[in-house]
Scaffold this active site. Structure first.
Site, short mmCIF file in Angstrom:
data_model
loop_
_atom_site.label_atom_id
_atom_site.label_comp_id
_atom_site.label_asym_id
_atom_site.label_seq_id
_atom_site.Cartn_x
_atom_site.Cartn_y
_atom_site.Cartn_z
N LYS A 1 19.75 -23.74 -19.05
CA LYS A 1 18.35 -23.17 -19.66
C LYS A 1 18.38 -21.80 -20.20
O LYS A 1 18.98 -21.04 -19.65
CB LYS A 1 17.25 -23.24 -18.52
CG LYS A 1 16.01 -22.89 -19.01
CD LYS A 1 15.10 -22.84 -17.66
CE LYS A 1 13.79 -21.89 -18.02
NZ LYS A 1 12.86 -21.61 -17.04
N LYS B 1 20.67 -20.27 -15.60
CA LYS B 1 19.43 -20.11 -16.32
C LYS B 1 19.54 -18.50 -16.74
O LYS B 1 19.84 -17.65 -16.19
CB LYS B 1 18.24 -19.91 -15.26
CG LYS B 1 16.72 -19.32 -15.75
CD LYS B 1 15.83 -19.61 -14.75
CE LYS B 1 14.60 -19.02 -15.21
NZ LYS B 1 13.38 -19.28 -14.45
C1 PBG Z 1 9.94 -19.63 -13.58
C2 PBG Z 1 10.41 -20.21 -14.93
C3 PBG Z 1 10.18 -19.68 -16.22
C4 PBG Z 1 10.37 -20.96 -17.14
C5 PBG Z 1 10.52 -22.07 -16.29
N1 PBG Z 1 10.48 -21.52 -14.96
C6 PBG Z 1 10.10 -18.44 -16.83
C7 PBG Z 1 10.90 -17.26 -16.54
O1 PBG Z 1 11.87 -17.54 -15.85
O2 PBG Z 1 10.26 -16.30 -16.70
C8 PBG Z 1 10.66 -20.70 -18.61
C9 PBG Z 1 10.12 -22.15 -19.15
C10 PBG Z 1 9.83 -22.09 -20.68
O3 PBG Z 1 10.02 -20.99 -21.43
O4 PBG Z 1 9.47 -23.26 -21.29
N2 PBG Z 1 10.81 -18.77 -13.27
#
Ligand code: PBG
Length: 324
Positions: free
Chosen positions: A249, A196
């Site tokens: 992601k 991520k």
């Molecule tokens: C929670 C999370 C996030 C997303 C999914 N889970 C945001 C972040 O890390 O700031 C982003 C999903 C999206 O942008 O569609 N941590």
């Protein structure tokens, strides 16, 4: 044999021939639909940067989940907006919390639909970071693990079918696995947000989930977009700790890593086509700059071609309607 014996255009000549040799499939059964469930609202609240996606009450979430199931989408991913936030993020592991309530309601209405719960604290903390803070404002990895484990168990008890940790703390997959097992949830899979990235493409999500960090950013725990080998290491570690599915992601700027992680781990791989990727397509389509349907199906097919078994996307319901 080169040209003129070889002519690749021969197999592109008709719709039927193209179908016969198509290498990648895209089907509603590959998709996961993310939803935002909010405490204390009774109507849909539109999210400005994400046309077509709303913050939902539990009743609306049940209705949307039913629609997704009807369209052949096998799973939804739940995010919660709690009634109140605090320093620790205690709304996350409240057995009567928003995600727990929504999970129970959706499972009751749609027992066969897979409910995946996002496991993170950023929607629940007053400071908007993904874990417990040290006095200096950095996120305390090891103290956060305990909070994540409580949350995972609470979500599983509410009936979540799959737990998806998105916090990026080191060691959280193993920690959550042990906690789930000790509470009897030995058969609940973990979908780990393994690679991520600290991405600008989460902007619209943070508006939707009200989770913009109050200070600083997430680069102390989310990955540097420049690093590919490290993404493979993250995925391998999660597999060693017991992840059942690994995730990359965002999706489109990181297709190379979907492929590398698929080839390296041989695991089921998910990719998250995030809020900013969705917003770009919607904005361009609204301006008349591109054909939304063609662009969405091309993008989702490309994510599958890169190696993703599962595509998490806000376009899921539209795509399911458009697919043959
Ligand atoms: C929670 C999370 C996030 C997303 C999914 N889970 C945001 C972040 O890390 O700031 C982003 C999903 C999206 O942008 O569609 N941590």
């Amino acid at each position: 044999m080169p040209f003129p014996q070889t002519r690749l255009r021969r197999l592109r000549a008709t719709h039927a021939l193209r179908g016969l040799v198509r290498e990648t499939s895209l089907d509603a059964s590959d998709l996961v639909y993310p939803m935002f469930v909010a405490h204390g609202i009774d109507r849909r609240e539109p999210i400005a940067a994400m046309p077509g996606v709303d913050r939902l009450s539990i009743a609306h979430a049940v209705a949307e989940a039913g629609e997704a199931a009807e369209l052949g989408i096998p799973a939804v991913l739940l995010f919660g907006l709690p009634a109140a936030k605090d320093e620790e993020g205690s709304g996350a592991w409240d057995d009567e919390g928003i995600v727990q309530l929504a999970t129970r309601a959706i499972k009751e209405a749609q027992p066969d639909l897979i409910v995946i719960t996002d496991l993170c604290l950023c929607e629940y903390t007053s400071h908007g970071h993904c874990g417990a803070l040290r006095p200096d404002g950095t996120v305390d990895n090891d103290a956060t693990l305990e909070l994540l484990a409580h949350t995972a168990v609470s979500q599983a008890r509410a009936g979540a079918d799959v737990i998806a940790p998105s916090d990026m703390m080191d060691g959280r997959v193993g920690f959550v696995r042990t906690a789930l097992d000790e509470d009897g949830h030995t058969d609940t899979p973990i979908l780990a947000y393994s690679a991520k990235f600290a991405s600008a493409f989460y902007g619209p999500f943070r508006e939707a989930a009200d989770s913009v960090p109050a200070f600083g950013d997430r680069r102390g725990y989310q990955m540097d977009p420049a690093n590919g080998s490290e993404a493979v290491r993250e995925a391998r570690l999660d597999v060693d700790e017991g992840a059942d599915i690994v995730m990359v992601k965002p999706a489109l700027p990181y297709l190379d890593l979907i492929r590398r992680i698929k080839d390296d781990t041989g695991m089921p791989v998910a990719a998250y086509n995030v809020s900013g990727e969705y917003a770009m397509v919607k904005a361009a389509a609204a301006a008349g700059y591109l054909d939304e349907r063609a662009a969405v199906l091309e993008a989702l097919t490309s994510i599958r071609r890169a190696g993703a078994d599962i595509v998490i996307t806000y376009h899921a319901k539209d795509a399911a309607r458009w697919l043959p």
